[in-house]
Design a protein around this motif. Sequence first.
Motif, PDB file in Angstrom:
ATOM      1  N   VAL A 251      -5.384 -10.795   6.390  1.00 48.21           N
ATOM      2  CA  VAL A 251      -4.307  -9.828   6.155  1.00 48.21           C
ATOM      3  C   VAL A 251      -3.678 -10.049   4.789  1.00 48.21           C
ATOM      4  CG1 VAL A 251      -2.039  -9.070   6.933  1.00 48.21           C
ATOM      5  CG2 VAL A 251      -3.853  -9.497   8.611  1.00 48.21           C
ATOM      6  N   ALA A 252      -3.462 -11.304   4.421  1.00 47.28           N
ATOM      7  CA  ALA A 252      -2.787 -11.610   3.159  1.00 47.28           C
ATOM      8  C   ALA A 252      -3.659 -11.342   1.946  1.00 47.28           C
ATOM      9  CB  ALA A 252      -2.324 -13.066   3.161  1.00 47.28           C
ATOM     10  N   GLU A 253      -4.981 -11.361   2.115  1.00 52.05           N
ATOM     11  CA  GLU A 253      -5.872 -11.255   0.967  1.00 52.05           C
ATOM     12  C   GLU A 253      -6.643  -9.939   0.889  1.00 52.05           C
ATOM     13  OE1 GLU A 253      -8.471 -14.579   1.118  1.00 52.05           O
ATOM     14  OE2 GLU A 253      -6.865 -16.082   0.916  1.00 52.05           O
ATOM     15  N   HIS A 254      -6.848  -9.255   2.018  1.00 55.08           N
ATOM     16  CA  HIS A 254      -7.771  -8.118   2.016  1.00 55.08           C
ATOM     17  C   HIS A 254      -7.238  -6.897   2.748  1.00 55.08           C
ATOM     18  CE1 HIS A 254     -10.569 -11.078   0.505  1.00 55.08           C
ATOM     19  NE2 HIS A 254     -10.523 -11.771   1.633  1.00 55.08           N
ATOM     20  N   VAL A 255      -5.948  -6.779   2.944  1.00 53.54           N
ATOM     21  CA  VAL A 255      -5.364  -5.618   3.613  1.00 53.54           C
ATOM     22  C   VAL A 255      -4.319  -4.994   2.700  1.00 53.54           C
ATOM     23  CG1 VAL A 255      -4.068  -4.786   5.622  1.00 53.54           C
ATOM     24  CG2 VAL A 255      -5.814  -6.552   5.908  1.00 53.54           C
ATOM     25  N   GLN A 256      -4.306  -3.653   2.621  1.00 58.32           N
ATOM     26  CA  GLN A 256      -3.338  -2.913   1.824  1.00 58.32           C
ATOM     27  C   GLN A 256      -2.815  -1.747   2.656  1.00 58.32           C
ATOM     28  OE1 GLN A 256      -5.432  -1.653  -1.672  1.00 58.32           O
ATOM     29  NE2 GLN A 256      -5.824  -3.719  -2.414  1.00 58.32           N
TER      30      GLN A 256
ATOM     31  N   PRO B  61      15.099  -0.766  11.763  1.00 63.13           N
ATOM     32  CA  PRO B  61      14.461  -1.740  10.872  1.00 63.13           C
ATOM     33  C   PRO B  61      13.251  -2.358  11.563  1.00 63.13           C
ATOM     34  CG  PRO B  61      16.438  -2.672  11.831  1.00 63.13           C
ATOM     35  CD  PRO B  61      16.418  -1.232  12.247  1.00 63.13           C
ATOM     36  N   PRO B  62      12.241  -2.745  10.792  1.00 61.79           N
ATOM     37  CA  PRO B  62      11.051  -3.344  11.411  1.00 61.79           C
ATOM     38  C   PRO B  62      11.359  -4.708  12.017  1.00 61.79           C
ATOM     39  CG  PRO B  62      10.938  -3.496   9.024  1.00 61.79           C
ATOM     40  CD  PRO B  62      12.128  -2.646   9.332  1.00 61.79           C
ATOM     41  N   ALA B  63      10.741  -4.974  13.160  1.00 66.81           N
ATOM     42  CA  ALA B  63      10.970  -6.255  13.828  1.00 66.81           C
ATOM     43  C   ALA B  63      10.295  -7.392  13.061  1.00 66.81           C
ATOM     44  CB  ALA B  63      10.448  -6.183  15.262  1.00 66.81           C
ATOM     45  N   HIS B  64       9.033  -7.224  12.720  1.00 67.60           N
ATOM     46  CA  HIS B  64       8.288  -8.246  11.979  1.00 67.60           C
ATOM     47  C   HIS B  64       7.537  -7.560  10.849  1.00 67.60           C
ATOM     48  CE1 HIS B  64       9.085 -11.383  14.955  1.00 67.60           C
ATOM     49  NE2 HIS B  64       8.791 -10.480  15.907  1.00 67.60           N
ATOM     50  N   GLU B  65       7.563  -8.182   9.683  1.00 65.22           N
ATOM     51  CA  GLU B  65       6.847  -7.675   8.518  1.00 65.22           C
ATOM     52  C   GLU B  65       5.879  -8.731   8.013  1.00 65.22           C
ATOM     53  OE1 GLU B  65       9.695  -4.460   6.278  1.00 65.22           O
ATOM     54  OE2 GLU B  65       9.931  -6.568   5.738  1.00 65.22           O
ATOM     55  N   VAL B  66       4.874  -8.264   7.289  1.00 63.46           N
ATOM     56  CA  VAL B  66       3.901  -9.157   6.688  1.00 63.46           C
ATOM     57  C   VAL B  66       3.623  -8.670   5.271  1.00 63.46           C
ATOM     58  CG1 VAL B  66       1.934  -7.845   7.579  1.00 63.46           C
ATOM     59  CG2 VAL B  66       1.634 -10.253   6.964  1.00 63.46           C
ATOM     60  N   THR B  67       3.458  -9.609   4.346  1.00 63.83           N
ATOM     61  CA  THR B  67       3.132  -9.259   2.959  1.00 63.83           C
ATOM     62  C   THR B  67       1.626  -9.077   2.820  1.00 63.83           C
ATOM     63  OG1 THR B  67       5.013 -10.551   2.155  1.00 63.83           O
ATOM     64  CG2 THR B  67       3.318  -9.973   0.560  1.00 63.83           C
ATOM     65  N   LEU B  68       1.246  -7.944   2.225  1.00 62.92           N
ATOM     66  CA  LEU B  68      -0.163  -7.596   2.100  1.00 62.92           C
ATOM     67  C   LEU B  68      -0.726  -8.030   0.749  1.00 62.92           C
ATOM     68  CD1 LEU B  68      -0.025  -4.025   3.688  1.00 62.92           C
ATOM     69  CD2 LEU B  68      -0.426  -6.233   4.814  1.00 62.92           C
ATOM     70  N   ALA B  69      -1.997  -7.742   0.533  1.00 61.20           N
ATOM     71  CA  ALA B  69      -2.692  -8.216  -0.663  1.00 61.20           C
ATOM     72  C   ALA B  69      -2.164  -7.583  -1.930  1.00 61.20           C
ATOM     73  CB  ALA B  69      -4.191  -7.945  -0.522  1.00 61.20           C
ATOM     74  N   ASP B  70      -1.650  -6.331  -1.878  1.00 59.21           N
ATOM     75  CA  ASP B  70      -1.166  -5.660  -3.091  1.00 59.21           C
ATOM     76  C   ASP B  70       0.320  -5.884  -3.333  1.00 59.21           C
ATOM     77  OD1 ASP B  70      -0.259  -4.257  -0.943  1.00 59.21           O
ATOM     78  OD2 ASP B  70      -0.891  -2.283  -1.658  1.00 59.21           O
ATOM     79  N   GLY B  71       0.921  -6.805  -2.592  1.00 53.71           N
ATOM     80  CA  GLY B  71       2.329  -7.112  -2.790  1.00 53.71           C
ATOM     81  C   GLY B  71       3.268  -6.264  -1.959  1.00 53.71           C
ATOM     82  N   THR B  72       2.780  -5.251  -1.287  1.00 49.53           N
ATOM     83  CA  THR B  72       3.615  -4.424  -0.416  1.00 49.53           C
ATOM     84  C   THR B  72       3.787  -5.120   0.934  1.00 49.53           C
ATOM     85  OG1 THR B  72       1.685  -3.186   0.346  1.00 49.53           O
ATOM     86  CG2 THR B  72       2.859  -2.321  -1.560  1.00 49.53           C
ATOM     87  N   ARG B  73       4.660  -4.569   1.743  1.00 48.27           N
ATOM     88  CA  ARG B  73       4.913  -5.124   3.071  1.00 48.27           C
ATOM     89  C   ARG B  73       4.587  -4.083   4.121  1.00 48.27           C
ATOM     90  NH1 ARG B  73       7.539  -9.818   2.882  1.00 48.27           N
ATOM     91  NH2 ARG B  73       8.258  -9.650   5.060  1.00 48.27           N
TER      92      ARG B  73
END
Length: 616
Positions: free
Chosen positions: A310-315, A234-246
Motif C-alpha cells: 500500500v505504501a509503495e504501489h497504491v495511488q 471525518p475518516p476513521a483511519h487513513e493511510v499514506t499512499l505512494a504518491d504522498g496522498t492519503r
Amino acid sequence: MAPAGAGKTAALGAFARAWEASGGTVLGLAPTAVAADELGRATGIRADTLAKYLHENTGARAGASPGAGTTSALAGAVGPGTMVLIDEAGMAGTRDLAAVVRQVVDVGGSVRLVGDDQQLAAVAAGGIFRDLAEQGHAHGTTATLTELHRFTDPVEGAATLAIRDGDPAALDHYLDHGRIHTGDTGDVVEAAYAAWRADQQAGLSSLLLAATRDTVREMNQRARQDRLDTTGQPPAHEVTLADGTRASAGDTVITRRNDRRLRAGDGSWVKNGDRWHLLAVHPDGSASVERRAHRARSKPVHVTLPATYVAEHVQLGYASTIHGAQGATVDTTHTLLTGAETRQAMYVALSRGRETNQLYLGAPTSSLDGVGPEIHDTAVDPRQVLTGILARDGRTLSATTVVRGDAAQLLRQAVLAYEDALPVLAQQRLGLERMAALDDALERWLPGVTGQPAYPHLRVRSRCAGSTARHRRGWSRRRPGTAAPGPSLRPTTPRPPSHGASVVPPRRPAATRPCPGCPTCHPPCGRTQRRATTSTGSPTGSTTSSSVSPTKPGRPVRAPAALGNGPCPWASTTSSSATSPYGALPTTSRPPSQTQQVSPAGILMQLNTRPDSLGD
C-alpha cells in the motif's frame, strides 16, 4: 492494424475460434497484465504477458515480478500448429518482441501482431511495430480494420479517424459540438472535474484524464476532498499512499505493480492498472479492497493488500494519465491538455468514450518576470493549440529507421544548416565595413529599402553574391597584396598606390567566357557571351566598336547577361560610366527596343517575397 473502436477483440475472438476449429491452438500475449486479462476475457483464450512468457520459456527476463512461478506454466505451450496473438504490439519493446517471435518461430509456431501504430508506443525502445506495419502495407501483408463499432454516433468515429491521420479538419466536429473548453488552468480543472462527477452521478462510466502526473494528483485530491465533504464525517483511519496522498474507506485506488502472490478467491491476482474500492484501512497499514467483477451477476473480488504494498504501489484512482487509459472503453471522457502533447496522446484521449469525449485547454499562467507594466495576453486559441498537437508526431523510431534516416528530413536539415552558415561566412569574407557600405549605398539608391520586412533576407543574398562573385568568374586566385578586379561591394574610395594593380585574370576563349552578371539587379546567369572588341573588316563586313572600362582605358568590358536562351542581351557595343551602389560601373547603350530598365517596383516585389519553404 486496428484503429480504436474497430472491433479488434471481437475479430480476434472469431479468428481464435476458427484456428482452433482447424486443429490448432491459440495463445494470447500482451505487454501489460491488464491488456492480457482483457484479451483473455474477450476472446476466451489463455493469455498472459510477454515478460511472463519470456521468463518461463527463455529465462530472458530476470526482473520478473514477485511470484512469477505461481501461475500456470507457459513453458511448452507453443509448438507446431500454435498461433500466438500479440495484442497491443505497438506498446511492446523491440527486444521483448523480437525474443518472443524468435522463440515461437524456432519451435514451429506462428505469430500475428495486433495493434495500432498511431496510439501511444512503448516506454522501452520500440518502433519495430511501426516498421513492420509500413512494410506490410507496401507488400500487401497487413490487414487493416476500417469500420468502427465503438461509437454511438458514426460522426464521432469518423472524427477520431481524422484525428488519427492528423487532419485539422476533424477539429470542426469538436468545436461545433462544444467539446473544446478553454479558460484559466484552475477554471478548466474545476470544469473537467464537475463534468466528470456529473457523469458519474448519472450512472455513466467516465474517465478523468490528464497529460501530467502532477495534474492527475491534483484532481485525485480534489475528488477525495469532495467525497469527504459530501459524507460530512471525518475518516476513521487513513493511510499514506505512494504518491504522498492519503486514503480512507470509501476512496477509489489504483494498484501500480503486478504481484501474482496477491490473489483473490476467483484466482485473479493484483495487476498494475487495476482499480479498486477501498473497504477498510487496518491499524497495521494494510488495506482491504474490492474489485467489481466484469461480468454481470458475478461476485465482487476481495483482496487484502499488505502495508508495504500500500505504501509503495497504491495511488488514488479517481483520475488517470492518458497513457494509463489506453485500451479502456467507457461512456464519456474528460481530458485536460497543456498543448505540449503529441497527436497520439490526443487520439487516445478522444477515442475512449462511446458517447462523448471532451477536451479542456488551460491558458498559460501570467508571469510577472517581464519588464514593464504591460499585461500579457493569455487567451487560448483552441484551434491553433490543437492544430499544433496534431502536427506533433510522437511515434517512436526504431534503431533501424534512425540509422537509415529520413532522406527528406536529412536534406532539409542540411539545407537549413547551409543557409545558416553561408551568410556568416560571406560576412566574414566581406567585413563589417563593406557590409555597412552596402547598406548605405542601397538606402541612397532606393530610399526606404533597408526598412522593408524582407531586407535582412535581401542583405543575406547580397552579401552571399558579393562574396562568391569572384569565385564564380574564376577570379578567386590572386597574388598577395593585390586586389581582385571587377565589381565589389567596397566603398568607392581611391586605392593607395601601395595597394598594387589589379591582376588580369587568365583569358578564356571569347565564346566560352562566363557572364559576370549585372551588379545592380541580378547575379551571374551562368551564360556565356562573346567579348566585344574593336575591329574593322570583319568577315561579315560589319564594324564592331570597343567596350572600354572607365577605370581601365583600353580594357574591354565583359557586360552582364540576362536570363533566358541565346546570347547575353546585356552584351553591348558601347560603354559609358554610371553611378550605382557599387560606385562607378560601366553601363551599356543599346537600341531603344532592347533597353532593359531596373524597376524599383519589381525590386520591392522581390523584397516582399521570402522563400521560407524548402521548395523555394
